[in-house]
Design a protein around this motif. Sequence first.
Motif, PDB file in Angstrom:
ATOM      1  N   SER A  69       0.834  -1.203   0.000  1.00 30.87           N
ATOM      2  CA  SER A  69       0.000   0.000   0.000  1.00 30.87           C
ATOM      3  C   SER A  69       0.868   1.254   0.000  1.00 30.87           C
ATOM      4  O   SER A  69       0.579   2.230  -0.692  1.00 30.87           O
ATOM      5  CB  SER A  69      -0.922   0.013   1.222  1.00 30.87           C
ATOM      6  OG  SER A  69      -1.926  -0.981   1.121  1.00 30.87           O
ATOM      7  N   ASN A  72       2.028   2.121  -3.317  1.00 33.46           N
ATOM      8  CA  ASN A  72       0.987   2.833  -4.061  1.00 33.46           C
ATOM      9  C   ASN A  72       0.997   4.323  -3.740  1.00 33.46           C
ATOM     10  O   ASN A  72       0.993   5.168  -4.636  1.00 33.46           O
ATOM     11  CB  ASN A  72      -0.377   2.223  -3.734  1.00 33.46           C
ATOM     12  CG  ASN A  72      -1.519   2.934  -4.434  1.00 33.46           C
ATOM     13  OD1 ASN A  72      -1.355   3.497  -5.518  1.00 33.46           O
ATOM     14  ND2 ASN A  72      -2.687   2.931  -3.816  1.00 33.46           N
ATOM     15  N   TYR A  73       1.048   4.651  -2.456  1.00 31.60           N
ATOM     16  CA  TYR A  73       1.012   6.063  -2.061  1.00 31.60           C
ATOM     17  C   TYR A  73       2.235   6.821  -2.587  1.00 31.60           C
ATOM     18  O   TYR A  73       2.112   7.953  -3.059  1.00 31.60           O
ATOM     19  CB  TYR A  73       0.961   6.199  -0.537  1.00 31.60           C
ATOM     20  CG  TYR A  73      -0.084   5.351   0.137  1.00 31.60           C
ATOM     21  CD1 TYR A  73      -1.265   5.013  -0.518  1.00 31.60           C
ATOM     22  CD2 TYR A  73       0.112   4.863   1.427  1.00 31.60           C
ATOM     23  CE1 TYR A  73      -2.215   4.219   0.095  1.00 31.60           C
ATOM     24  CE2 TYR A  73      -0.841   4.080   2.044  1.00 31.60           C
ATOM     25  CZ  TYR A  73      -1.995   3.748   1.377  1.00 31.60           C
ATOM     26  OH  TYR A  73      -2.932   2.956   1.994  1.00 31.60           O
ATOM     27  N   ARG A  76       1.987   7.275  -6.474  1.00 29.57           N
ATOM     28  CA  ARG A  76       1.030   8.327  -6.831  1.00 29.57           C
ATOM     29  C   ARG A  76       1.466   9.686  -6.291  1.00 29.57           C
ATOM     30  O   ARG A  76       1.140  10.725  -6.874  1.00 29.57           O
ATOM     31  CB  ARG A  76      -0.355   7.950  -6.313  1.00 29.57           C
ATOM     32  CG  ARG A  76      -0.968   6.768  -7.079  1.00 29.57           C
ATOM     33  CD  ARG A  76      -2.120   6.132  -6.337  1.00 29.57           C
ATOM     34  NE  ARG A  76      -3.147   7.110  -6.033  1.00 29.57           N
ATOM     35  CZ  ARG A  76      -3.939   7.047  -4.953  1.00 29.57           C
ATOM     36  NH1 ARG A  76      -3.781   6.051  -4.072  1.00 29.57           N
ATOM     37  NH2 ARG A  76      -4.857   7.955  -4.744  1.00 29.57           N
ATOM     38  N   GLY A  77       2.218   9.693  -5.191  1.00 26.00           N
ATOM     39  CA  GLY A  77       2.771  10.944  -4.686  1.00 26.00           C
ATOM     40  C   GLY A  77       3.796  11.526  -5.640  1.00 26.00           C
ATOM     41  O   GLY A  77       3.864  12.741  -5.844  1.00 26.00           O
ATOM     42  N   ILE A 101       0.281  12.927   0.904  1.00 30.97           N
ATOM     43  CA  ILE A 101      -0.040  11.967   1.969  1.00 30.97           C
ATOM     44  C   ILE A 101      -0.864  12.633   3.063  1.00 30.97           C
ATOM     45  O   ILE A 101      -1.807  12.028   3.606  1.00 30.97           O
ATOM     46  CB  ILE A 101       1.249  11.344   2.533  1.00 30.97           C
ATOM     47  CG1 ILE A 101       1.925  10.501   1.441  1.00 30.97           C
ATOM     48  CG2 ILE A 101       0.951  10.474   3.762  1.00 30.97           C
ATOM     49  CD1 ILE A 101       3.252   9.899   1.847  1.00 30.97           C
ATOM     50  N   PHE A 104      -4.589  12.534   2.682  1.00 24.69           N
ATOM     51  CA  PHE A 104      -5.297  11.275   2.937  1.00 24.69           C
ATOM     52  C   PHE A 104      -6.112  11.321   4.230  1.00 24.69           C
ATOM     53  O   PHE A 104      -7.056  10.544   4.405  1.00 24.69           O
ATOM     54  CB  PHE A 104      -4.322  10.102   3.019  1.00 24.69           C
ATOM     55  CG  PHE A 104      -3.784   9.654   1.693  1.00 24.69           C
ATOM     56  CD1 PHE A 104      -4.521   9.789   0.536  1.00 24.69           C
ATOM     57  CD2 PHE A 104      -2.521   9.083   1.602  1.00 24.69           C
ATOM     58  CE1 PHE A 104      -4.025   9.373  -0.692  1.00 24.69           C
ATOM     59  CE2 PHE A 104      -2.009   8.663   0.384  1.00 24.69           C
ATOM     60  CZ  PHE A 104      -2.765   8.808  -0.767  1.00 24.69           C
ATOM     61  N   SER A 107      -9.704  11.623   3.475  1.00 22.50           N
ATOM     62  CA  SER A 107     -10.161  10.775   2.373  1.00 22.50           C
ATOM     63  C   SER A 107     -11.645  10.444   2.454  1.00 22.50           C
ATOM     64  O   SER A 107     -12.300  10.259   1.426  1.00 22.50           O
ATOM     65  CB  SER A 107      -9.360   9.465   2.344  1.00 22.50           C
ATOM     66  OG  SER A 107      -8.009   9.710   2.046  1.00 22.50           O
ATOM     67  N   GLU A 237      -1.397  -2.548  -4.881  1.00 21.51           N
ATOM     68  CA  GLU A 237      -2.475  -2.883  -3.944  1.00 21.51           C
ATOM     69  C   GLU A 237      -3.299  -4.060  -4.445  1.00 21.51           C
ATOM     70  O   GLU A 237      -3.761  -4.887  -3.650  1.00 21.51           O
ATOM     71  CB  GLU A 237      -3.368  -1.664  -3.721  1.00 21.51           C
ATOM     72  CG  GLU A 237      -2.716  -0.603  -2.857  1.00 21.51           C
ATOM     73  CD  GLU A 237      -3.680   0.462  -2.380  1.00 21.51           C
ATOM     74  OE1 GLU A 237      -3.313   1.204  -1.457  1.00 21.51           O
ATOM     75  OE2 GLU A 237      -4.815   0.534  -2.907  1.00 21.51           O
ATOM     76  N   THR A 309      -5.422  -0.581   3.101  1.00 20.96           N
ATOM     77  CA  THR A 309      -5.348   0.381   1.996  1.00 20.96           C
ATOM     78  C   THR A 309      -5.971   1.709   2.422  1.00 20.96           C
ATOM     79  O   THR A 309      -5.265   2.662   2.750  1.00 20.96           O
ATOM     80  CB  THR A 309      -6.032  -0.172   0.731  1.00 20.96           C
ATOM     81  OG1 THR A 309      -7.381  -0.565   1.031  1.00 20.96           O
ATOM     82  CG2 THR A 309      -5.284  -1.374   0.186  1.00 20.96           C
ATOM     83  N   ALA A 313      -4.075   4.502   4.765  1.00 19.46           N
ATOM     84  CA  ALA A 313      -3.834   5.819   4.174  1.00 19.46           C
ATOM     85  C   ALA A 313      -4.336   6.925   5.090  1.00 19.46           C
ATOM     86  O   ALA A 313      -3.660   7.946   5.284  1.00 19.46           O
ATOM     87  CB  ALA A 313      -4.517   5.915   2.808  1.00 19.46           C
TER      88      ALA A 313
END
Length: 334
Positions: A69, A72-73, A76-77, A101, A104, A107, A237, A309, A313
């Motif tokens: 996970s 992934n962050y 995408r960051g 981050i 999040f 979210s 993920e 996930t 986050a």
Amino acid sequence: MSDANFSRTVLRTVTATVYRWRRSLLLAALLVALGWGLVTLVRTTGWHELARQLAQLGPGQIVVLLLLSLANYLSRGLRWHLFVRHAGVSATLAQSLRHFIGGFALSVTPGRVGELVRMRWLQRETGFGLAQTAPLAVVDRASDLVAMALILLGSLALSTGGIAFAMPVAGLAVAAAVLVTRPTLLCAGVTGLYRLTGLLPRLHARLRQTARGLGAFNAPSLIFFTVLLGACGWAAEGYAFHLLLIWLGTDIGAAKALAIFTFSMLAGGLTGAPGGLGGAEAAMIALLTVEGVPLEVSVPATAVIRATTLWFAIGLGALVFPVAERIAAKGAQS
């Protein structure tokens, strides 16, 4: 202050308070509905069976899920940073990751507040206004849609059997991404809506300004690398979901697991609920059931993957949020 001005001030204050309470109640209702649904499903399989399935996961396996996970962050960051720099905003990679981050933490709030607070931090730290930063939220979301649609189509092509409505959902995601990132189309849509309603002229002007700013992000090389970063992140993920199913004693294949995870995330997003709450979980359990996975496996698998996930986050965001807010406040004062 005249009586008329006082009355307008009071009315605006009351309206804002009611709006905030309404959004809070909506979020609370979503969380309660999600919790009640999961509890109901768990009760149908028995708490002992659920505990037995979860006990199969060791600390090391939980760490692997969290690391995937985190991949992934970070992926995408980094994509967010590319968009920020391409917009001409002078932000460092550390700033971009902190903003991304930290967002999040919000979210599961209605209205994508996490994306708005990122732009607020950017404005305070770099001095760049909303006109330059507003398109970032649009292109970031559009890039996610395209990346997830490509993953869904690719995983379905590699798996045996399909998923009902998968093609329309993937097509809708790509169409939405194309629409919101084409300045001419978006400007025409915004103008047409304004001519039809005649409401909110200031909002109309800001939306047109944002739409015109999207043209800066249409470079083929930028689109390729940002979609690739998004696809790598979401695939990480999806692979975590595949590993989780194996560890719980059910192997439906990596391609099928990836397809189910991605479709569920897209379906949850299409519901409009914050964080896809409710919709993603329902879709995931339903699709696993279609694949013959019993509820005593699908329910804990869904709960664990969402915890590692979405909720992971949110936890990371909650840790970073006060730091980002404090740094942004200092930047605004300097």
